[in-house]
Design a protein around this motif. Structure first.
Motif, PDB file in Angstrom:
ATOM      1  N   ALA A   1     -21.795  -9.871  -2.256  1.00  0.00           N
ATOM      2  CA  ALA A   1     -20.478 -10.107  -1.679  1.00  0.00           C
ATOM      3  C   ALA A   1     -19.492  -9.241  -2.447  1.00  0.00           C
ATOM      4  O   ALA A   1     -19.735  -8.879  -3.606  1.00  0.00           O
ATOM      5  CB  ALA A   1     -20.076 -11.579  -1.770  1.00  0.00           C
ATOM      6  N   GLY A   2     -18.391  -8.904  -1.804  1.00  0.00           N
ATOM      7  CA  GLY A   2     -17.439  -8.066  -2.510  1.00  0.00           C
ATOM      8  C   GLY A   2     -16.177  -7.802  -1.723  1.00  0.00           C
ATOM      9  O   GLY A   2     -15.996  -8.278  -0.594  1.00  0.00           O
ATOM     10  N   ILE A   3     -15.306  -7.032  -2.368  1.00  0.00           N
ATOM     11  CA  ILE A   3     -14.037  -6.605  -1.786  1.00  0.00           C
ATOM     12  C   ILE A   3     -13.924  -5.112  -2.015  1.00  0.00           C
ATOM     13  O   ILE A   3     -14.276  -4.615  -3.091  1.00  0.00           O
ATOM     14  CB  ILE A   3     -12.844  -7.310  -2.472  1.00  0.00           C
ATOM     15  N   GLN A   4     -13.455  -4.406  -1.020  1.00  0.00           N
ATOM     16  CA  GLN A   4     -13.233  -2.966  -1.154  1.00  0.00           C
ATOM     17  C   GLN A   4     -11.797  -2.642  -0.772  1.00  0.00           C
ATOM     18  O   GLN A   4     -11.309  -3.091   0.265  1.00  0.00           O
ATOM     19  CB  GLN A   4     -14.187  -2.181  -0.255  1.00  0.00           C
ATOM     20  N   PHE A   5     -11.133  -1.848  -1.606  1.00  0.00           N
ATOM     21  CA  PHE A   5      -9.801  -1.339  -1.327  1.00  0.00           C
ATOM     22  C   PHE A   5      -9.890   0.166  -1.200  1.00  0.00           C
ATOM     23  O   PHE A   5     -10.414   0.847  -2.087  1.00  0.00           O
ATOM     24  CB  PHE A   5      -8.844  -1.721  -2.457  1.00  0.00           C
ATOM     25  N   ASP A   6      -9.389   0.704  -0.100  1.00  0.00           N
ATOM     26  CA  ASP A   6      -9.430   2.134   0.181  1.00  0.00           C
ATOM     27  C   ASP A   6      -8.036   2.715  -0.054  1.00  0.00           C
ATOM     28  O   ASP A   6      -7.128   2.536   0.758  1.00  0.00           O
ATOM     29  CB  ASP A   6      -9.873   2.362   1.634  1.00  0.00           C
ATOM     30  N   ALA A   7      -7.869   3.410  -1.175  1.00  0.00           N
ATOM     31  CA  ALA A   7      -6.559   3.956  -1.520  1.00  0.00           C
ATOM     32  C   ALA A   7      -6.146   5.075  -0.569  1.00  0.00           C
ATOM     33  O   ALA A   7      -4.951   5.298  -0.346  1.00  0.00           O
ATOM     34  CB  ALA A   7      -6.569   4.464  -2.963  1.00  0.00           C
ATOM     35  N   PHE A   8      -7.114   5.784   0.003  1.00  0.00           N
ATOM     36  CA  PHE A   8      -6.800   6.819   0.988  1.00  0.00           C
ATOM     37  C   PHE A   8      -6.234   6.194   2.255  1.00  0.00           C
ATOM     38  O   PHE A   8      -5.203   6.637   2.775  1.00  0.00           O
ATOM     39  CB  PHE A   8      -8.052   7.630   1.300  1.00  0.00           C
ATOM     40  N   ALA A   9      -6.900   5.162   2.767  1.00  0.00           N
ATOM     41  CA  ALA A   9      -6.419   4.494   3.983  1.00  0.00           C
ATOM     42  C   ALA A   9      -5.044   3.875   3.760  1.00  0.00           C
ATOM     43  O   ALA A   9      -4.235   3.800   4.692  1.00  0.00           O
ATOM     44  CB  ALA A   9      -7.414   3.427   4.415  1.00  0.00           C
ATOM     45  N   ALA A  10      -4.769   3.439   2.534  1.00  0.00           N
ATOM     46  CA  ALA A  10      -3.473   2.819   2.239  1.00  0.00           C
ATOM     47  C   ALA A  10      -2.319   3.791   2.403  1.00  0.00           C
ATOM     48  O   ALA A  10      -1.170   3.380   2.581  1.00  0.00           O
ATOM     49  CB  ALA A  10      -3.481   2.255   0.814  1.00  0.00           C
ATOM     50  N   GLN A  11      -2.610   5.092   2.351  1.00  0.00           N
ATOM     51  CA  GLN A  11      -1.562   6.103   2.510  1.00  0.00           C
ATOM     52  C   GLN A  11      -1.351   6.507   3.967  1.00  0.00           C
ATOM     53  O   GLN A  11      -0.386   7.201   4.269  1.00  0.00           O
ATOM     54  CB  GLN A  11      -1.923   7.357   1.701  1.00  0.00           C
ATOM     55  N   ARG A  12      -2.250   6.077   4.845  1.00  0.00           N
ATOM     56  CA  ARG A  12      -2.206   6.504   6.243  1.00  0.00           C
ATOM     57  C   ARG A  12      -1.940   5.275   7.111  1.00  0.00           C
ATOM     58  O   ARG A  12      -2.854   4.635   7.620  1.00  0.00           O
ATOM     59  CB  ARG A  12      -3.514   7.186   6.616  1.00  0.00           C
ATOM     60  N   LEU A  13      -0.654   4.972   7.283  1.00  0.00           N
ATOM     61  CA  LEU A  13      -0.256   3.693   7.857  1.00  0.00           C
ATOM     62  C   LEU A  13      -0.695   3.527   9.303  1.00  0.00           C
ATOM     63  O   LEU A  13      -0.893   2.409   9.764  1.00  0.00           O
ATOM     64  CB  LEU A  13       1.260   3.525   7.747  1.00  0.00           C
ATOM     65  N   ASN A  14      -0.853   4.607  10.017  1.00  0.00           N
ATOM     66  CA  ASN A  14      -1.217   4.515  11.430  1.00  0.00           C
ATOM     67  C   ASN A  14      -2.687   4.825  11.669  1.00  0.00           C
ATOM     68  O   ASN A  14      -3.119   4.967  12.814  1.00  0.00           O
ATOM     69  CB  ASN A  14      -0.345   5.472  12.251  1.00  0.00           C
ATOM     70  N   ASP A  15      -3.468   4.907  10.603  1.00  0.00           N
ATOM     71  CA  ASP A  15      -4.882   5.222  10.722  1.00  0.00           C
ATOM     72  C   ASP A  15      -5.658   3.975  11.140  1.00  0.00           C
ATOM     73  O   ASP A  15      -5.229   2.850  10.931  1.00  0.00           O
ATOM     74  CB  ASP A  15      -5.417   5.736   9.378  1.00  0.00           C
ATOM     75  N   THR A  16      -6.835   4.212  11.717  1.00  0.00           N
ATOM     76  CA  THR A  16      -7.693   3.087  12.108  1.00  0.00           C
ATOM     77  C   THR A  16      -8.603   2.637  10.971  1.00  0.00           C
ATOM     78  O   THR A  16      -9.266   1.612  11.092  1.00  0.00           O
ATOM     79  CB  THR A  16      -8.559   3.478  13.319  1.00  0.00           C
ATOM     80  N   LEU A  17      -8.651   3.405   9.882  1.00  0.00           N
ATOM     81  CA  LEU A  17      -9.477   3.006   8.747  1.00  0.00           C
ATOM     82  C   LEU A  17      -8.919   1.743   8.102  1.00  0.00           C
ATOM     83  O   LEU A  17      -7.712   1.642   7.869  1.00  0.00           O
ATOM     84  CB  LEU A  17      -9.515   4.122   7.693  1.00  0.00           C
ATOM     85  N   PRO A  18      -9.770   0.761   7.795  1.00  0.00           N
ATOM     86  CA  PRO A  18      -9.270  -0.432   7.115  1.00  0.00           C
ATOM     87  C   PRO A  18      -8.935  -0.139   5.656  1.00  0.00           C
ATOM     88  O   PRO A  18      -9.652   0.608   4.982  1.00  0.00           O
ATOM     89  CB  PRO A  18     -10.435  -1.418   7.222  1.00  0.00           C
TER      90      PRO A  18
END
Length: 233
Positions: free
Chosen positions: A143-160
């Motif tokens: 089990a885990g949690i993943q944070f994508d710092a790249f996706a966090a910069q792309r507000l309109n992206d479909t990446l979670p």
């Protein structure tokens, strides 16, 4: 982490109970019998429930809006095998206002990431960096949690930006919850706490601390590749 089969009917019963006990939410349907929608009276929080979704496909979508006619502020999805306790906590947060705490113009900063993942830190989950991703992983690796710092910069992206998961690996999860950049940190923290507690029931070595006992230590600096935690929201 042992997997408990989840019947789609249980998910439907959970949503029905939520609507029966929260009269500021209302259900409506479209031409498809597979889909049901629940909307808050403000028209700024909406739930889509796909009754026919397979265990590993999206069965729940939650979307939040600044106004009834504005673009989506944040969204969250859950697959068909997501355990009931995770969905129960999600619905509780939608009902009690936790999902309303993201201010327009807010940054995803280090404090937001720490707040969202504090229960995993308290539970002693392994904290690692892998390129643009930050991971918090249960001691048994299931089990885990993943944070994508790249996706966090792309507000309109479909990446979670966020993934909470359980199963053999993050690439082959039994179930997962994904969340977009602006998803409130309080809501994510509550889901994280439930995830760590679920793991602890199957793992005698895991003893999560009460969520109220917050640590104040900072995250290690991630690899540099621009602004690590996102642009202004």
């Amino acid at each position: 982490m042992d997997d408990v089969p989840v019947d789609a009917a249980d998910h439907d019963a959970l949503l029905d109970h939520f609507l029966d006990t929260h009269h500021d939410w209302h259900m409506w349907r479209t031409w498809s019998d597979d889909l049901a929608y629940a909307t808050h009276k403000s028209q700024t929080l909406r739930i889509e429930r796909d009754h026919s979704a397979p265990a590993r496909e999206t069965a729940w979508t939650v979307a939040a809006y600044e106004t009834p006619v504005s673009d989506r502020t944040w969204h969250l999805t859950a697959t068909g095998a997501t355990p009931l306790p995770m969905l129960q906590d999600l619905l509780i947060d939608l009902a009690d206002g936790t999902a309303w705490d993201t201010a327009i113009g807010q940054f995803i900063d280090e404090a937001s990431v720490i707040a969202a993942t504090q229960p995993a830190t308290d539970a002693g989950w392994t904290h690692t960096f892998a390129g643009r991703w930050i991971h918090w992983t249960a001691p048994n690796g299931e089990a885990g949690i993943q944070f994508d710092a790249f996706a966090a910069q792309r507000l309109n992206d479909t990446l979670p930006t966020w993934v909470l998961w359980a199963g053999p690996t993050i690439d082959q999860p039994t179930w997962e919850i994904t969340a977009s950049t602006r998803t409130p940190s309080n809501l994510l923290a509550n889901l994280t706490e439930t995830l760590t507690q679920t793991c602890s029931t199957h793992q005698a070595t895991t003893h999560p601390s009460p969520y109220a006992q917050r640590h104040t230590t900072s995250l290690p600096a991630p690899p540099a590749f621009g602004q690590p935690y996102g642009q202004a929201l």
